[in-house]
Design a protein around this motif. Structure first.
Motif, PDB file in Angstrom:
ATOM      1  N   ILE A  78      75.025 -64.566  11.531  1.00  0.00           N
ATOM      2  CA  ILE A  78      74.022 -64.148  12.508  1.00  0.00           C
ATOM      3  C   ILE A  78      73.498 -62.748  12.205  1.00  0.00           C
ATOM      4  CG2 ILE A  78      73.635 -63.603  14.936  1.00  0.00           C
ATOM      5  CD1 ILE A  78      75.790 -65.757  15.576  1.00  0.00           C
ATOM      6  N   VAL A  79      74.407 -61.811  11.968  1.00  0.00           N
ATOM      7  CA  VAL A  79      74.013 -60.409  11.759  1.00  0.00           C
ATOM      8  C   VAL A  79      73.212 -60.245  10.478  1.00  0.00           C
ATOM      9  CG1 VAL A  79      74.889 -58.076  11.337  1.00  0.00           C
ATOM     10  CG2 VAL A  79      75.923 -59.485  13.124  1.00  0.00           C
ATOM     11  N   THR A  80      73.681 -60.828   9.388  1.00  0.00           N
ATOM     12  CA  THR A  80      72.960 -60.668   8.115  1.00  0.00           C
ATOM     13  C   THR A  80      71.593 -61.347   8.158  1.00  0.00           C
ATOM     14  OG1 THR A  80      74.149 -62.588   7.226  1.00  0.00           O
ATOM     15  CG2 THR A  80      75.044 -60.408   6.727  1.00  0.00           C
ATOM     16  N   GLY A  81      71.496 -62.494   8.844  1.00  0.00           N
ATOM     17  CA  GLY A  81      70.204 -63.164   8.971  1.00  0.00           C
ATOM     18  C   GLY A  81      69.204 -62.336   9.757  1.00  0.00           C
ATOM     19  N   ALA A  82      69.657 -61.760  10.875  1.00  0.00           N
ATOM     20  CA  ALA A  82      68.765 -60.950  11.702  1.00  0.00           C
ATOM     21  C   ALA A  82      68.287 -59.704  10.972  1.00  0.00           C
ATOM     22  CB  ALA A  82      69.477 -60.559  12.995  1.00  0.00           C
ATOM     23  N   THR A  87      64.262 -56.401   7.850  1.00  0.00           N
ATOM     24  CA  THR A  87      63.976 -55.708   6.588  1.00  0.00           C
ATOM     25  C   THR A  87      62.695 -56.216   5.951  1.00  0.00           C
ATOM     26  OG1 THR A  87      66.342 -55.348   6.195  1.00  0.00           O
ATOM     27  CG2 THR A  87      64.876 -55.197   4.285  1.00  0.00           C
ATOM     28  N   LEU A  88      62.549 -57.540   5.877  1.00  0.00           N
ATOM     29  CA  LEU A  88      61.366 -58.113   5.243  1.00  0.00           C
ATOM     30  C   LEU A  88      60.102 -57.772   6.025  1.00  0.00           C
ATOM     31  CD1 LEU A  88      60.366 -59.833   2.911  1.00  0.00           C
ATOM     32  CD2 LEU A  88      60.755 -61.867   4.314  1.00  0.00           C
ATOM     33  N   PHE A 106      60.761 -52.899  -4.124  1.00  0.00           N
ATOM     34  CA  PHE A 106      62.061 -52.976  -4.781  1.00  0.00           C
ATOM     35  C   PHE A 106      63.195 -52.745  -3.789  1.00  0.00           C
ATOM     36  CE2 PHE A 106      60.049 -52.284  -9.046  1.00  0.00           C
ATOM     37  CZ  PHE A 106      60.636 -53.370  -9.674  1.00  0.00           C
ATOM     38  N   LEU A 107      63.041 -51.766  -2.911  1.00  0.00           N
ATOM     39  CA  LEU A 107      64.089 -51.456  -1.939  1.00  0.00           C
ATOM     40  C   LEU A 107      64.285 -52.609  -0.958  1.00  0.00           C
ATOM     41  CD1 LEU A 107      66.110 -49.426  -0.842  1.00  0.00           C
ATOM     42  CD2 LEU A 107      64.275 -48.444   0.568  1.00  0.00           C
ATOM     43  N   THR A 108      63.185 -53.225  -0.548  1.00  0.00           N
ATOM     44  CA  THR A 108      63.288 -54.376   0.357  1.00  0.00           C
ATOM     45  C   THR A 108      64.023 -55.525  -0.319  1.00  0.00           C
ATOM     46  OG1 THR A 108      61.248 -53.768   1.514  1.00  0.00           O
ATOM     47  CG2 THR A 108      61.972 -56.067   1.692  1.00  0.00           C
ATOM     48  N   ALA A 109      63.660 -55.812  -1.561  1.00  0.00           N
ATOM     49  CA  ALA A 109      64.312 -56.889  -2.306  1.00  0.00           C
ATOM     50  C   ALA A 109      65.798 -56.602  -2.472  1.00  0.00           C
ATOM     51  CB  ALA A 109      63.645 -57.069  -3.664  1.00  0.00           C
ATOM     52  N   ILE A 173      55.866 -64.376   7.767  1.00  0.00           N
ATOM     53  CA  ILE A 173      56.334 -65.673   8.249  1.00  0.00           C
ATOM     54  C   ILE A 173      57.813 -65.844   7.930  1.00  0.00           C
ATOM     55  CG2 ILE A 173      56.077 -68.176   7.986  1.00  0.00           C
ATOM     56  CD1 ILE A 173      53.120 -67.701   7.480  1.00  0.00           C
ATOM     57  N   ASP A 174      58.220 -65.419   6.724  1.00  0.00           N
ATOM     58  CA  ASP A 174      59.639 -65.493   6.372  1.00  0.00           C
ATOM     59  C   ASP A 174      60.465 -64.560   7.255  1.00  0.00           C
ATOM     60  OD1 ASP A 174      61.974 -66.179   5.115  1.00  0.00           O
ATOM     61  OD2 ASP A 174      61.614 -64.978   3.322  1.00  0.00           O
ATOM     62  N   ALA A 175      59.922 -63.393   7.566  1.00  0.00           N
ATOM     63  CA  ALA A 175      60.628 -62.456   8.441  1.00  0.00           C
ATOM     64  C   ALA A 175      60.913 -63.107   9.799  1.00  0.00           C
ATOM     65  CB  ALA A 175      59.811 -61.179   8.620  1.00  0.00           C
ATOM     66  N   ALA A 176      59.918 -63.775  10.355  1.00  0.00           N
ATOM     67  CA  ALA A 176      60.101 -64.457  11.639  1.00  0.00           C
ATOM     68  C   ALA A 176      61.100 -65.601  11.519  1.00  0.00           C
ATOM     69  CB  ALA A 176      58.757 -64.981  12.135  1.00  0.00           C
ATOM     70  N   ALA A 177      61.077 -66.313  10.384  1.00  0.00           N
ATOM     71  CA  ALA A 177      61.997 -67.432  10.186  1.00  0.00           C
ATOM     72  C   ALA A 177      63.450 -66.966  10.174  1.00  0.00           C
ATOM     73  CB  ALA A 177      61.659 -68.155   8.881  1.00  0.00           C
ATOM     74  N   TYR A 178      63.697 -65.828   9.537  1.00  0.00           N
ATOM     75  CA  TYR A 178      65.055 -65.270   9.521  1.00  0.00           C
ATOM     76  C   TYR A 178      65.558 -65.026  10.938  1.00  0.00           C
ATOM     77  CZ  TYR A 178      65.842 -64.274   4.538  1.00  0.00           C
ATOM     78  OH  TYR A 178      66.084 -64.373   3.186  1.00  0.00           O
ATOM     79  N   LEU A 179      64.722 -64.422  11.766  1.00  0.00           N
ATOM     80  CA  LEU A 179      65.134 -64.078  13.122  1.00  0.00           C
ATOM     81  C   LEU A 179      65.376 -65.327  13.968  1.00  0.00           C
ATOM     82  CD1 LEU A 179      62.682 -61.095  13.721  1.00  0.00           C
ATOM     83  CD2 LEU A 179      65.127 -60.973  13.212  1.00  0.00           C
TER      84      LEU A 179
END
Length: 416
Positions: A78-82, A87-88, A106-109, A173-179
């Protein structure tokens, strides 16, 4: 699909969370390297991005595996996904402020890849907790099937989306999917086993835990050889992945805004889907060692053909075969490890083996990008294919054709 694991409500909800996350990841798979190439125009930096994404697993795989065997695995997921979603989200935010830079990408990746190491370690241990050891092949096959269906459709959509609104905005969209996925995971009803008392972990205790995982990998013959072979094959896989966009632009003469770039990833996903739907039958029909030899042989031939073709249509067919062979090798290794490793070693054995087996990925991505910077992409792929050829030679030298099918391995025969 194999429905043995799907009969469990907790696994179905767990699979739903992962599918939501994979749907977003399929967009990032195309959008992030495309964003880097648009900003820099450099194949070397685009390949370096793939290398950077693989480095955290090399640096932290041992530690993450040992810690995940002690921590609450559900909480880690849960924590790492959020945090991955948050981050993204900084990339489209920076793009909106016209302040996006190459170091930021690069830092985000790097940050997301670091979070993934701990997520992956917890996921390896969580699956046997959720479904039990006997349902591991079924659960793994279902997860890979869902992942590859998403990856089959997602990259094409991601390529079109990135072309329409820009790769930076597509990443939102990926950022929202993670959350969302983190929220769904929180609703999964399963009580993770507490595998170690919640005491302060000393450096010596952590090292002892890591050593126990390494010793198991070395003592178990089939796990040891699959890990070593994977290290060589990952160099070739890293080059293939790191240069995917560059090959599309240079070798196939596509444009940066061509949605067909997403089809390259969709073709790879189709190959993975084919294997995910047949892996259980393959493992019942063929000895474990022969599966590895067959997968490496097809992968190597596909790389040689990929280096030679300039046709996008031929290239798509080649990618189907390449990814099918690669997925077969990966799934075979994962299922063998999860089927043989003791419960208290699941996270560290699987993360450590993956770290070693796929440790060549950043090397291959960086080497392939550097070679493509000065020579042709064809020559870069040919040189890097030597990693798979070396793995095939090791498999033959280790006489892996003598290793029996998974059912006999699971029952204790030839486990060491």
């Amino acid at each position: 699909m194999d429905d043995r694991a799907l009969a469990l409500p907790a696994f179905r909800l767990f699979l739903t969370a992962r599918t939501i996350s994979w749907a977003g990841n399929a967009i990032t798979l195309v959008a992030l390297p495309l964003l880097m190439f648009q900003i820099t125009g450099s194949p070397a930096l685009t390949g370096l991005l793939t290398a950077v994404e693989a480095i955290p697993y090399l640096a932290l795989g041992l530690v993450a595996g040992a810690l995940a065997d002690r921590w609450n695995r559900k909480r880690v997921l849960i924590v790492t996904g959020a945090f991955s979603g948050l981050t993204l989200a900084t990339i489209p935010a920076a793009a909106a402020l016209h302040s996006l830079t190459v170091p930021h990408v690069f830092l985000t990746a790097l940050t997301m890849s670091t979070l993934f190491v701990f997520f992956d370690a917890a996921g390896f241990g969580a699956l046997p907790e959720l479904v039990g050891r006997d349902r591991i092949p079924s659960a793994t096959a279902n997860m890979v099937a869902c992942n590859t269906v998403i990856t089959l459709l997602g990259p094409a959509a991601g390529g079109a989306l990135a072309a329409a609104i820009g790769p930076a905005w597509a990443l939102s969209i990926d950022a929202a999917a993670y959350l969302i996925a983190a929220g769904v995971t929180a609703r999964v009803h399963w009580q993770p086993a507490r595998l170690a008392p919640p005491t302060l972990l000393s450096a010596q205790a952590l090292w002892d835990d890591i050593g126990e995982g390494l010793q198991y990998i070395w003592r178990t013959r089939i796990v040891r050889w699959l890990t070593i072979i994977g290290a060589g094959a990952s160099i070739s896989a890293g080059a293939m992945l790191g240069l995917m966009i560059v090959v599309g632009l240079r070798q196939f003469a596509l444009t940066e805004h061509d949605p067909k770039l997403g089809l390259l990833y969709s073709a790879s996903a189709l190959g993975a889907l084919i294997i995910s739907l047949t892996i259980s039958r393959i493992q019942r029909a063929l000895p474990t060692g022969w599966i590895t030899i067959l997968a490496l042989s097809i992968s190597w031939l596909a790389q040689l053909a990929w280096a030679a073709t300039t046709s996008i249509n031929v290239g798509l067919v080649i990618l189907v075969f390449f990814q099918a062979a690669t997925t077969l090798s990966i799934m075979n290794g994962i299922i063998v490890r999860q089927s043989l490793a003791p419960e208290h070693l699941q996270s560290r054995v699987n993360t450590t083996a993956r770290m070693i087996a796929w440790g060549g990925t950043p090397v291959g991505a960086l080497l392939g990008g550097t070679l493509a910077e000065h020579f042709s992409t064809s020559l870069a792929i040919l040189i890097c294919s030597a990693g798979t050829a070396a793995g095939l030679a090791v498999a033959a030298g280790a006489k892996l054709w003598r290793v029996p099918p998974l059912a006999r391995l699971r029952s204790g025969h030839h486990a060491h």
